[in-house]
Design an enzyme around this catalytic site. Structure first.
Site, mmCIF file in Angstrom:
data_model
loop_
_atom_site.group_PDB
_atom_site.id
_atom_site.type_symbol
_atom_site.label_atom_id
_atom_site.label_comp_id
_atom_site.label_asym_id
_atom_site.label_seq_id
_atom_site.Cartn_x
_atom_site.Cartn_y
_atom_site.Cartn_z
ATOM 1 N N SER A 42 0.821 -1.212 0.000
ATOM 2 C CA SER A 42 0.000 0.000 0.000
ATOM 3 C C SER A 42 0.850 1.256 0.000
ATOM 4 O O SER A 42 2.071 1.221 0.226
ATOM 5 C CB SER A 42 -0.929 0.030 1.219
ATOM 6 O OG SER A 42 -0.273 0.573 2.349
ATOM 7 N N VAL A 43 0.179 2.385 -0.219
ATOM 8 C CA VAL A 43 0.818 3.690 -0.187
ATOM 9 C C VAL A 43 1.402 3.989 1.186
ATOM 10 O O VAL A 43 2.330 4.801 1.320
ATOM 11 C CB VAL A 43 -0.211 4.782 -0.577
ATOM 12 C CG1 VAL A 43 -1.288 4.935 0.485
ATOM 13 C CG2 VAL A 43 0.463 6.115 -0.863
ATOM 14 N N LYS A 44 0.899 3.327 2.227
ATOM 15 C CA LYS A 44 1.340 3.604 3.588
ATOM 16 C C LYS A 44 2.778 3.162 3.850
ATOM 17 O O LYS A 44 3.362 3.551 4.863
ATOM 18 C CB LYS A 44 0.398 2.939 4.585
ATOM 19 C CG LYS A 44 -1.013 3.494 4.571
ATOM 20 C CD LYS A 44 -1.061 4.945 5.014
ATOM 21 C CE LYS A 44 -2.498 5.428 5.173
ATOM 22 N NZ LYS A 44 -2.565 6.809 5.654
ATOM 23 N N ASP A 45 3.353 2.364 2.961
ATOM 24 C CA ASP A 45 4.770 2.021 3.108
ATOM 25 C C ASP A 45 5.632 3.279 3.117
ATOM 26 O O ASP A 45 6.645 3.352 3.814
ATOM 27 C CB ASP A 45 5.222 1.131 1.943
ATOM 28 C CG ASP A 45 4.808 -0.311 2.115
ATOM 29 O OD1 ASP A 45 3.930 -0.583 2.958
ATOM 30 O OD2 ASP A 45 5.343 -1.164 1.395
ATOM 31 N N ALA A 48 5.265 4.945 6.485
ATOM 32 C CA ALA A 48 5.866 4.069 7.498
ATOM 33 C C ALA A 48 7.385 4.198 7.497
ATOM 34 O O ALA A 48 8.018 4.332 8.553
ATOM 35 C CB ALA A 48 5.442 2.624 7.256
#
Length: 470
Positions: A42-45, A48
């Protein structure tokens, strides 16, 4: 082909793919940025990694430490994979409405998953962030990522997502569309694109229709990882510091049903299996693109893959039970068809959770049963996910008028959706009374006998029941 020394090096560099078949009548070019091709899916990598690196540099996260986060899944997954590669323990607190696939993925990375009820106001001991902060205080060497207020979240997109889009389009991007959750993606990438274009790029937020970001009243919606829910008992609504509303030029408010229809079309017509919030974002991008000309270039963020939502947005059982569009056409009679002569009311009478027994009796009138829902400051459609239980005339028969009705709640009535085949619904639910859902909203309460039709006394042993599992 890239060769990296660790998984962190593989974050970013995701492709743009043009939409070709779902853009009928659209003259502008629409490109989807496939963020599910990040290693954590996901884009959240991006956020993170940015938050981990910033915490390490600041000395807030040290060797052998524990990473704690409150997440609807994707940020937790990004942190779990990247932190595992760095030797950290990971603890993720998730709301109970997160898909089973996401929870399984978190555990596969070795993360410790704490599930908490989603319907809790800010400050409640079981509220998502409250639980995460408590665990951070209890665990020696723990660091709370805090994506909603961590400046490293939008900074990651300012430094990576925005520049990638600018390079990939050769500076020709004219409109940037993204969902608004923590606000990090649209804030960071939007700020870069506006600066790089001298203010020419228009930034459009995609938001669920009831989310408070776009002016909704905060009622629950069904597309995960986007929008801002407001519990009616929250005293002060605080927006994330990661979200800078001034970056946006507009917000498109997208109903769940529209987002889900787009998801199904994009999978079948474009070969892209995307997550729920991608449906919200692409629907907003298509609305935007329909107003543009052939020289315009729209880039929309697809945050994650549909593989994490097979039990939801691509499951006819889940979709049908809530009255959302199915993935397949059925010849079986649906609940909606059987009840076509019944006048369905989007403002179905319900009992607010803060009512007294006397008020509940007045609302019941000559009806035997009504759902009890979260107390809202303003009237509006009842979302099935906000139903807390039910009250009956018999259940309140001896209750004092001044007592809170919450003390006399029965289990929530079972529900069946207007798009669900009748046979499947009758096999799935029990009870004399059933709440009918259309696109996630309660629109009627009917007796089971209304659905039986020619089936006669099928499952007659269930007739005495008044409740069931939601």
């Amino acid at each position: 082909m890239g060769v990296f020394e660790s998984v962190a090096g593989a974050v970013g560099g995701t492709p743009l793919v043009r939409l070709n078949r779902v853009v009928e009548g659209v003259r502008a070019r629409v490109y989807v940025k496939l963020e599910y091709l990040n290693p954590g899916g996901s884009v959240k990598d991006r956020a993170a990694l940015g938050m981990l690196v910033a915490a390490e540099r600041a000395g807030e996260l040290r060797a052998g430490g524990t990473v704690v986060e409150a997440s609807s899944g994707n940020t937790g997954l990004g942190l779990a994979g990247l932190a595992a590669a760095r030797g950290y323990r990971v603890v993720v607190v998730v709301p109970d409405r997160v898909s089973a696939e996401k929870k399984a993925l978190l555990r596969a990375y070795g993360a410790e998953v704490h599930e908490t009820p989603g319907l809790r106001p800010v400050g409640h001991p079981e509220q998502l962030r409250t639980v995460a902060l408590r665990l951070t205080a209890e665990i020696p060497g723990a660091w709370f990522a805090g994506q909603y207020d961590n400046p490293a979240n939008p900074a990651a997109h300012r430094e990576t997502t925005g520049p990638e889009i600018w390079r990939q389009t050769g500076g020709r991007v004219t409109h940037f569309v993204a969902g608004v959750g923590t606000g990090g993606t649209i804030t960071g990438a939007g700020e870069f694109l506006k600066e790089a274009s001298g203010g020419a790029v228009r930034v459009i937020g995609a938001d669920p229709v009831t989310s408070v970001y776009g002016g909704g009243d905060g009622r629950i919606w069904y597309v995960e990882a986007v929008g801002h829910f407001l519990h009616p008992e929250t005293a002060a609504d605080e927006w994330p510091e990661s979200y800078h509303p001034e970056v946006l030029d507009g917000i498109e408010r997208i109903p769940d049903a529209e987002a889900i229809r787009i998801l199904h079309r994009v999978a079948r017509e474009e070969g892209l299996l995307l997550g729920g919030s991608s449906g919200t974002a692409i629907a907003a991008a298509l609305r935007t693109a329909r107003t543009l000309g052939p020289d315009d270039v729209v880039v929309v963020i697809a945050p994650d893959s549909g593989r994490a939502y097979l039990s939801k947005y691509y499951s006819d059982e889940w979709l049908g039970s809530l009255g959302f569009p199915l993935t397949t056409v059925t010849d079986e009679p649906t609940i909606g068809a059987v009840l076509s002569e019944l006048e369905l009311d989007e403002d179905l009478d319900t009992v607010p959770s803060g009512a007294t027994v006397a008020e509940a009796r007045q609302l019941l009138g000559d009806r035997e049963v009504l759902p009890v829902v979260l107390q809202r400051r303003a009237s509006g459609p009842t979302v099935i996910a906000e139903v807390l239980g039910a009250v009956t005339v018999d259940g309140l028969a001896t209750a004092p008028d001044a007592d809170p009705v919450a003390e006399y709640l029965l289990p929530a009535l079972p529900f069946a959706g207007t798009t669900e085949p009748v046979g499947r619904a009758l096999a799935r639910v029990a009870g004399q009374w059933i709440v009918i859902a259309h696109e996630g909203r309660a629109v009627a309460v009917v007796e089971r006998s209304r659905l039986l039709g020619d089936r006669g006394e099928e499952r007659s042993g269930d007739q005495a029941a008044t409740g069931g599992e939601r």
